[in-house]
Design a protein around this motif. Structure first.
Motif, PDB file in Angstrom:
ATOM      1  N   ALA A  48      14.386  39.837  39.527  1.00 26.95           N
ATOM      2  CA  ALA A  48      13.275  38.913  39.275  1.00 26.95           C
ATOM      3  C   ALA A  48      11.921  39.517  39.641  1.00 26.95           C
ATOM      4  CB  ALA A  48      13.490  37.601  40.054  1.00 26.95           C
ATOM      5  N   CYS A  49      11.947  40.608  40.396  1.00 25.10           N
ATOM      6  CA  CYS A  49      10.711  41.246  40.853  1.00 25.10           C
ATOM      7  C   CYS A  49      10.360  42.474  40.013  1.00 25.10           C
ATOM      8  CB  CYS A  49      10.858  41.676  42.315  1.00 25.10           C
ATOM      9  SG  CYS A  49      12.077  42.992  42.516  1.00 25.10           S
ATOM     10  N   THR A  50      11.038  42.652  38.888  1.00 28.94           N
ATOM     11  CA  THR A  50      10.882  43.877  38.094  1.00 28.94           C
ATOM     12  C   THR A  50       9.452  44.072  37.607  1.00 28.94           C
ATOM     13  OG1 THR A  50      13.174  43.737  37.343  1.00 28.94           O
ATOM     14  CG2 THR A  50      11.701  45.169  36.080  1.00 28.94           C
ATOM     15  N   VAL A  51       8.896  45.242  37.903  1.00 27.93           N
ATOM     16  CA  VAL A  51       7.614  45.667  37.352  1.00 27.93           C
ATOM     17  C   VAL A  51       7.845  47.059  36.767  1.00 27.93           C
ATOM     18  CG1 VAL A  51       6.273  44.406  39.088  1.00 27.93           C
ATOM     19  CG2 VAL A  51       6.820  46.819  39.473  1.00 27.93           C
ATOM     20  N   ILE A  52       6.866  47.546  36.014  1.00 30.11           N
ATOM     21  CA  ILE A  52       6.962  48.903  35.483  1.00 30.11           C
ATOM     22  C   ILE A  52       6.046  49.794  36.315  1.00 30.11           C
ATOM     23  CG2 ILE A  52       6.653  50.397  33.472  1.00 30.11           C
ATOM     24  CD1 ILE A  52       7.346  48.013  31.707  1.00 30.11           C
ATOM     25  N   LEU A  53       6.629  50.799  36.966  1.00 26.92           N
ATOM     26  CA  LEU A  53       5.917  51.673  37.898  1.00 26.92           C
ATOM     27  C   LEU A  53       5.985  53.089  37.355  1.00 26.92           C
ATOM     28  CD1 LEU A  53       4.593  51.963  40.768  1.00 26.92           C
ATOM     29  CD2 LEU A  53       6.893  52.380  41.643  1.00 26.92           C
ATOM     30  N   ALA A  54       4.801  53.669  37.057  1.00 25.73           N
ATOM     31  CA  ALA A  54       4.766  55.019  36.468  1.00 25.73           C
ATOM     32  C   ALA A  54       5.702  55.094  35.270  1.00 25.73           C
ATOM     33  CB  ALA A  54       5.111  56.083  37.507  1.00 25.73           C
ATOM     34  N   GLY A  55       5.677  54.053  34.443  1.00 27.90           N
ATOM     35  CA  GLY A  55       6.449  54.042  33.205  1.00 27.90           C
ATOM     36  C   GLY A  55       7.917  53.693  33.371  1.00 27.90           C
ATOM     37  N   CYS A 103      13.491  33.825  36.237  1.00 24.43           N
ATOM     38  CA  CYS A 103      13.876  35.223  36.008  1.00 24.43           C
ATOM     39  C   CYS A 103      13.017  35.880  34.944  1.00 24.43           C
ATOM     40  CB  CYS A 103      15.334  35.300  35.570  1.00 24.43           C
ATOM     41  SG  CYS A 103      15.610  34.745  33.855  1.00 24.43           S
ATOM     42  N   ILE A 104      12.283  35.060  34.197  1.00 23.77           N
ATOM     43  CA  ILE A 104      11.708  35.537  32.936  1.00 23.77           C
ATOM     44  C   ILE A 104      10.649  36.643  33.084  1.00 23.77           C
ATOM     45  CG2 ILE A 104      10.349  34.797  30.921  1.00 23.77           C
ATOM     46  CD1 ILE A 104      13.365  34.190  30.715  1.00 23.77           C
ATOM     47  N   PRO A 105       9.725  36.564  34.017  1.00 24.71           N
ATOM     48  CA  PRO A 105       8.783  37.696  34.126  1.00 24.71           C
ATOM     49  C   PRO A 105       9.505  39.033  34.311  1.00 24.71           C
ATOM     50  CG  PRO A 105       7.960  35.832  35.373  1.00 24.71           C
ATOM     51  CD  PRO A 105       9.344  35.468  34.940  1.00 24.71           C
ATOM     52  N   GLY A 106      10.525  39.040  35.160  1.00 24.28           N
ATOM     53  CA  GLY A 106      11.300  40.258  35.362  1.00 24.28           C
ATOM     54  C   GLY A 106      12.049  40.660  34.101  1.00 24.28           C
ATOM     55  N   VAL A 107      12.618  39.682  33.409  1.00 22.73           N
ATOM     56  CA  VAL A 107      13.339  39.951  32.166  1.00 22.73           C
ATOM     57  C   VAL A 107      12.386  40.492  31.110  1.00 22.73           C
ATOM     58  CG1 VAL A 107      14.582  38.890  30.241  1.00 22.73           C
ATOM     59  CG2 VAL A 107      15.201  38.305  32.574  1.00 22.73           C
ATOM     60  N   LEU A 108      11.214  39.910  30.997  1.00 25.55           N
ATOM     61  CA  LEU A 108      10.241  40.378  30.005  1.00 25.55           C
ATOM     62  C   LEU A 108       9.784  41.803  30.295  1.00 25.55           C
ATOM     63  CD1 LEU A 108       8.109  37.201  29.299  1.00 25.55           C
ATOM     64  CD2 LEU A 108       9.312  38.568  27.599  1.00 25.55           C
ATOM     65  N   MET A 109       9.518  42.109  31.555  1.00 26.95           N
ATOM     66  CA  MET A 109       9.081  43.470  31.880  1.00 26.95           C
ATOM     67  C   MET A 109      10.206  44.456  31.623  1.00 26.95           C
ATOM     68  SD  MET A 109       6.027  42.970  32.332  1.00 26.95           S
ATOM     69  CE  MET A 109       5.494  44.649  32.648  1.00 26.95           C
ATOM     70  N   MET A 110      11.428  44.076  31.945  1.00 21.40           N
ATOM     71  CA  MET A 110      12.564  44.956  31.673  1.00 21.40           C
ATOM     72  C   MET A 110      12.749  45.104  30.170  1.00 21.40           C
ATOM     73  SD  MET A 110      14.717  46.765  33.395  1.00 21.40           S
ATOM     74  CE  MET A 110      15.259  48.099  32.351  1.00 21.40           C
ATOM     75  N   SER A 111      12.565  44.038  29.419  1.00 16.09           N
ATOM     76  CA  SER A 111      12.686  44.098  27.959  1.00 16.09           C
ATOM     77  C   SER A 111      11.642  45.013  27.360  1.00 16.09           C
ATOM     78  CB  SER A 111      12.567  42.697  27.355  1.00 16.09           C
ATOM     79  OG  SER A 111      13.582  41.853  27.857  1.00 16.09           O
ATOM     80  N   ASP A 116      10.202  50.231  25.054  1.00 13.57           N
ATOM     81  CA  ASP A 116       9.388  51.456  25.213  1.00 13.57           C
ATOM     82  C   ASP A 116      10.273  52.687  25.051  1.00 13.57           C
ATOM     83  OD1 ASP A 116       7.133  50.328  27.898  1.00 13.57           O
ATOM     84  OD2 ASP A 116       7.051  50.078  25.716  1.00 13.57           O
ATOM     85  N   ASP A 117      11.489  52.585  25.576  1.00 14.08           N
ATOM     86  CA  ASP A 117      12.405  53.715  25.576  1.00 14.08           C
ATOM     87  C   ASP A 117      13.194  53.816  24.276  1.00 14.08           C
ATOM     88  OD1 ASP A 117      15.350  54.770  27.163  1.00 14.08           O
ATOM     89  OD2 ASP A 117      13.453  55.852  27.227  1.00 14.08           O
ATOM     90  N   ASN A 118      13.503  52.678  23.682  1.00 15.50           N
ATOM     91  CA  ASN A 118      14.373  52.612  22.508  1.00 15.50           C
ATOM     92  C   ASN A 118      13.870  51.488  21.601  1.00 15.50           C
ATOM     93  OD1 ASN A 118      16.389  52.361  20.629  1.00 15.50           O
ATOM     94  ND2 ASN A 118      18.007  51.842  22.097  1.00 15.50           N
ATOM     95  N   PRO A 119      13.029  51.817  20.625  1.00 13.72           N
ATOM     96  CA  PRO A 119      12.385  50.774  19.805  1.00 13.72           C
ATOM     97  C   PRO A 119      13.361  50.004  18.912  1.00 13.72           C
ATOM     98  CG  PRO A 119      11.241  52.878  19.579  1.00 13.72           C
ATOM     99  CD  PRO A 119      12.530  53.158  20.283  1.00 13.72           C
TER     100      PRO A 119
END
Lengths: 159, 285
Positions: A48-55, A103-111, A116-119
């Motif tokens: 739930a705390c997922t952020v994108i750090l250095a990509g 959970c959604i902010p974490g899910v959205l950032m993970m999505s 980003d990795d696999n379009p």
């Protein structure tokens, strides 16, 4: 021990004084008022705390704020552009992928990180990518559909 | 609690920071084990030295006929490295099951070993691949074969002030094929109930077999009696595989815990070793 650090969050620079043992999730929420990501477990087990750090998508409850200095941080607050929702956010609304929302902010950032990795992910790719994000409400069905739909809308263009 | 955080930009700086800092000092790579063991509120104050960006500890590259992997290399990078081919595949598979995608972007190969959980997901493949750990301190350097590295749950041969800088993997036997099986309840964010990895090759018709087990003994182990038995036999058939699996089962000394009983785990060592040997030998055929 106090440390003066600079964090770059959603392209903005913030100068802060933090303690050596302060976690990134707490500094984002409490010091910067970015309360989108949630502190669900504090042990890296819920996402739930997922952020994108250095990509790279990471659980920010396992990152010291001081350790995040010098690395670009992307949070949910930076996903939309002004009033314009990111295709992922729009798809989540269109497909009913949000229930309690915790959970959604974490899910959205993970999505976003998955795309980003696999379009052009398959549903299996999306499920594997979201294996670190726990959702107690939705059963993931509409979430996966929404991510696939967003990927088609984005058509390989990184957003 | 963490009383001070400092970041090293080189191996030399890391060692100096360690020497200069008030004890106790802990190395910080990914933090995915450290922050669970180190209560951030009430405990003896520690200094953490962040080594996650030290260039000498990063990267996967050919080294002689084998590979050198920086100890601070992230699990995600091990899992997707194009160098993890043939016999090295079992290491990529092990790295790929650690935690979750988010955890794998923080957790490091060296950290998984230094934490020395008996269930470490990359321990089995590294044991099968005869990996050696390079340990460096202000007092000098040494190389320790991984088979001698683990002493018990959470305990290794590392001494105060030592830092694991890299793993050296010799070339796997020519045309080796492996199989990695982690028996768990969940697909992610779980630990092994039983872990088995095998590496098979054929040297002049004689099988060269490595079998490693984790989560079923105080440390990850090689099933040496099973390996010796297979060395003596001329071929890998149903009967010899079954006997090797039985010997691997004998080597396991599991405990009962929340993930399974000792009896269940022992039984599963036999079954999964059998399955792993079959799958690897089918790939070899």
């Amino acid at each position: 021990m106090h440390k003066e650090i600079t964090l770059v969050v959603n392209h903005q620079r913030y100068s802060l004084t933090v303690e050596s043992d302060e976690l990134l999730i707490d500094v984002l929420r409490d010091n910067l008022g970015l309360t989108g990501e949630k502190k669900g477990c504090a042990t890296g087990d819920c996402g739930a705390c997922t952020v994108i750090l250095a990509g790279r998508p990471v659980t920010s409850c396992l990152v010291l704020a001081a350790a995040a200095e010098g690395k670009a941080i992307e949070t949910i607050e930076g996903l939309q552009r002004g009033e314009q929702l990111h295709p992922l956010q729009q798809a989540f609304l269109d497909f009913g992928a949000v229930q309690c929302g915790y959970c959604i902010p974490g899910v959205l950032m993970m999505s976003k990180a998955i795309l980003d990795d696999n379009p052009r992910p398959t549903p299996e790719d999306v499920r594997a990518g979201l294996s670190g994000n726990l959702c107690r409400c939705t059963g993931y069905g509409q979430i996966v559909e929404a991510v696939i739909a967003a990927s088609r809308m984005m058509d390989g263009v990184k957003r | 609690m963490i009383q001070n955080y400092v970041r090293a930009h080189s191996l030399q700086e890391a060692l100096s920071l360690y020497e200069q800092s008030e004890r106790p000092v802990r190395w910080l790579a990914g933090g995915t084990d450290l922050f669970l063991k180190l209560p951030l509120v009430k405990s003896a104050p520690v200094t953490v030295v962040d080594i996650s960006d030290v260039p000498e500890l990063l990267g996967i590259e050919p080294s002689g006929a084998g590979l050198r992997i920086g100890a601070a290399t992230k699990m995600a990078d091990v899992a997707r490295s194009p160098l993890m081919t043939a016999g090295y595949e079992i290491l990529a598979q092990g790295a790929l099951v650690v935690g979750s995608p988010q955890i794998r972007n923080l957790a490091t190969l060296g950290g998984n070993l230094c934490n020395a959980s008996p269930s470490a997901d990359t321990s089995g493949p590294l044991l099968c691949l005869d990996a050696e750990a390079r340990l460096v301190s202000a007092r000098g350097e040494r190389t320790v074969p991984l088979t001698e590295f683990f002493l018990g749950p959470g305990k290794t041969v590392m001494e105060e002030g030592e830092l694991m800088t890299s793993l050296r993997l010799p070339a796997p036997p020519t045309a080796a094929r492996g199989c990695y099986i982690r028996h768990t309840v969940r697909a992610a964010l779980d630990l092994a109930i039983v872990g088995v990895s095998v590496l098979l090759a054929r040297l002049d018709g004689v099988p060269d077999t490595r079998i490693a087990l984790w989560a079923v003994a105080p440390t990850p182990i090689r099933a040496s009696e099973a390996e010796e038995f297979l060395k003596q036999t001329a071929k890998l058939d149903n009967a010899t595989i079954r006997e090797a699996a039985r010997l691997a089962q004998e080597a396991a000394r599991p405990i009962s815990d929340i993930r399974g009983s000792a009896a269940y785990r022992k039984e599963m060592v036999g079954r999964l070793t059998d399955r792993a040997l079959r799958q690897a030998s089918a790939a070899l055929a």
